[in-house]
Motif scaffolding. Structure first.
Motif, PDB file in Angstrom:
ATOM      1  N   MET A  52       0.861  -1.184   0.000  1.00 53.86           N
ATOM      2  CA  MET A  52       0.000   0.000   0.000  1.00 53.86           C
ATOM      3  C   MET A  52       0.893   1.229   0.000  1.00 53.86           C
ATOM      4  O   MET A  52       1.505   1.558   1.007  1.00 53.86           O
TER       5      MET A  52
ATOM      6  N   THR B 253      -2.044   5.547  -2.834  1.00 57.10           N
ATOM      7  CA  THR B 253      -3.259   4.743  -2.896  1.00 57.10           C
ATOM      8  C   THR B 253      -4.301   5.141  -1.874  1.00 57.10           C
ATOM      9  O   THR B 253      -5.394   4.590  -1.871  1.00 57.10           O
ATOM     10  N   PHE B 254      -3.982   6.068  -0.988  1.00 58.88           N
ATOM     11  CA  PHE B 254      -4.986   6.524  -0.038  1.00 58.88           C
ATOM     12  C   PHE B 254      -6.015   7.399  -0.757  1.00 58.88           C
ATOM     13  O   PHE B 254      -5.646   8.370  -1.432  1.00 58.88           O
TER      14      PHE B 254
ATOM     15  N   TYR C 206      -8.314   2.991   8.653  1.00 62.20           N
ATOM     16  CA  TYR C 206      -8.518   2.676   7.242  1.00 62.20           C
ATOM     17  C   TYR C 206      -7.814   1.356   6.949  1.00 62.20           C
ATOM     18  O   TYR C 206      -6.612   1.214   7.191  1.00 62.20           O
TER      19      TYR C 206
ATOM     20  N   ASP D  84      -6.872  -1.487   4.149  1.00 62.04           N
ATOM     21  CA  ASP D  84      -6.737  -1.825   2.738  1.00 62.04           C
ATOM     22  C   ASP D  84      -6.860  -3.342   2.613  1.00 62.04           C
ATOM     23  O   ASP D  84      -5.917  -4.084   2.912  1.00 62.04           O
TER      24      ASP D  84
ATOM     25  N   ARG E 192      -6.878  -5.116   0.072  1.00 58.75           N
ATOM     26  CA  ARG E 192      -5.976  -5.716  -0.930  1.00 58.75           C
ATOM     27  C   ARG E 192      -4.726  -6.253  -0.247  1.00 58.75           C
ATOM     28  O   ARG E 192      -4.246  -7.349  -0.567  1.00 58.75           O
TER      29      ARG E 192
ATOM     30  N   CYS F 129      -2.129  -3.905   6.892  1.00 64.20           N
ATOM     31  CA  CYS F 129      -3.302  -3.486   6.107  1.00 64.20           C
ATOM     32  C   CYS F 129      -3.971  -2.259   6.707  1.00 64.20           C
ATOM     33  O   CYS F 129      -4.839  -1.654   6.060  1.00 64.20           O
TER      34      CYS F 129
ATOM     35  N   ASN G 290     -11.267  -0.188   2.583  1.00 62.08           N
ATOM     36  CA  ASN G 290     -11.074   0.578   1.346  1.00 62.08           C
ATOM     37  C   ASN G 290     -12.228   0.368   0.376  1.00 62.08           C
ATOM     38  O   ASN G 290     -12.669   1.295  -0.309  1.00 62.08           O
TER      39      ASN G 290
END
Length: 387
Positions: free
Chosen positions: A1, A5-6, A20, A22, A24, A276, A383
């Motif tokens: 990350m 990408t934020f 937050y 992520d 992914r 993450c 996300n």
């Protein structure tokens, strides 16, 4: 990350501070773990719920096929409600109450990790009242140190966890004899945030010594649980966001001796979820001191206590600014001098309203939040919810 990408534009509509996640990164981490487990079919993984019990995170992990490692009745219930099968739930902890033990018995969980003779006798008694048999593993304190913070070592004789080596044979014999106990194996956990694989080699050597003794005594060890403890790279969450699972599992494959039919259980937590998650906070003020410049943010030690509790390092990024870097102490609003996220941190020039990301906060972040100073608990967002 990576920094870009934020979804900063979406953050403007959300009250800060918040967590937050992520997914992914989480799903790639889980895929890496599952690939390692596929190579070793005798291995079983239980996610340590204490690292992060956000229901949305738990559902993703349970859907990946992992079991759950719990240390309270509340965690047992949270795991079951998130979809973890009861026969993949293990329950540890030095102070299980009668209510919690009864809850776990009612769910028919896979195993209690028992930490004292006194606890063993109570579980036998409570299981008997329900006309049930409780599966148990005995947690052994191996007196093996770990290269980590003193507050998160758990395998030394001075720690409160587990049964000391000189007591273990008599407790095993008692467990085998009790009418409402099914003794399935032994359990260990030496600490957390361990990056030096030699610590796990030392654990394997100690386990091999013990299992050799137990085999001579003909104790029926069907499973060995080595706990967790694998650390993450807090300094490089952008480029080293997947922990070194291969080296970790390879240590046990090479150094731990299993006999045919035995299963090997792991209880990883931090390494599954830390990378993450980020704590997102806004800058309230930039304060010019005599010797320092402070970035005062709206998150505090109530939202992420690790820096105050363990002097833990988290990478801090200004995700709103591309200006040249300036040095700040990043501090929160809580009325404590220890409410500091980082000192002498180089950030892109920071202004009121900028978003700050405190990285690698997916483990022991949201779950340890408090309402000190009557502050509200932070919320957590995936996300995919913000797309």
């Amino acid at each position: 990350m990576i920094k870009g990408t934020f979804p900063v534009e979406r953050f403007k509509d959300i009250e800060t501070p918040f967590y937050y996640y992520d997914t992914r990164v989480l799903r790639e981490t889980l895929d890496t773990i599952r690939e390692e487990l596929r190579r070793n079919p005798e291995y079983e993984m239980h996610y340590a719920v204490k690292a992060n019990a956000n229901p949305k995170i738990l559902r993703i992990i349970s859907a990946a096929g992992l079991g759950a490692d719990c240390v309270s009745g509340g965690e047992v219930r949270a795991a079951i409600e998130a979809g973890f099968p009861a026969d993949k739930v293990v329950y540890a902890g030095v102070g299980k109450s009668d209510r919690e033990i009864n809850l776990a018995l009612d769910y028919n969980i896979h195993c209690f990790n028992v930490e004292s003779e006194a606890e063993l006798l109570i579980i036998n008694e409570l299981a008997g009242l329900k006309n049930k048999t409780a599966r148990i593993a005995l947690r052994i304190n191996p007196n093996v140190g770990a290269h980590t913070h003193s507050n998160i070592t758990t395998g030394l004789a001075e720690n409160k966890f587990g049964i000391n080596l000189e007591q273990i044979e008599s407790v095993i014999e008692q467990a085998i004899a009790l009418p409402h106990i099914d003794f399935v194996g032994i359990h260990f956990h030496i600490g957390s945030q361990i990056l030096d694989m030699i610590d796990f080699v030392a654990l394997c050597n100690r386990i091999n010594e013990l299992t050799t003794l137990f085999e001579r005594r003909r104790y029926p060890i069907r499973s060995i649980n080595v706990g967790g403890g694998l650390g993450v790279d807090y300094g490089h969450p952008n480029h080293k966001y997947i922990p070194d699972f291969h080296s970790y599992f390879e240590v046990f494959r090479k150094h731990l001796r299993l006999i045919p039919g035995q299963t090997l259980h792991f209880e990883l937590g931090r390494s599954v979820v830390a990378q993450c998650g980020s704590l997102i906070t806004r800058v309230l003020y930039v304060k010019e001191g005599t010797c320092k410049r402070f970035a005062i943010v709206d998150a505090g030690m109530t939202d992420l206590i690790r820096p105050a509790l363990y002097q833990a390092y988290h990478r801090i990024e200004n995700i709103s600014s591309d200006e040249p870097e300036v040095t700040y102490d990043v501090v929160g609003p809580v009325c404590e001098s220890s409410d500091v996220f980082g000192k002498s941190i180089d950030l892109n020039a920071t202004h009121r309203g900028d978003f700050i990301a405190i990285r690698s906060a997916g483990a022991y972040g949201e779950i340890m939040a408090s309402q000190y100073n009557c502050r509200p608990l932070p919320k957590g967002y995936l996300n995919e919810e913000l797309l």
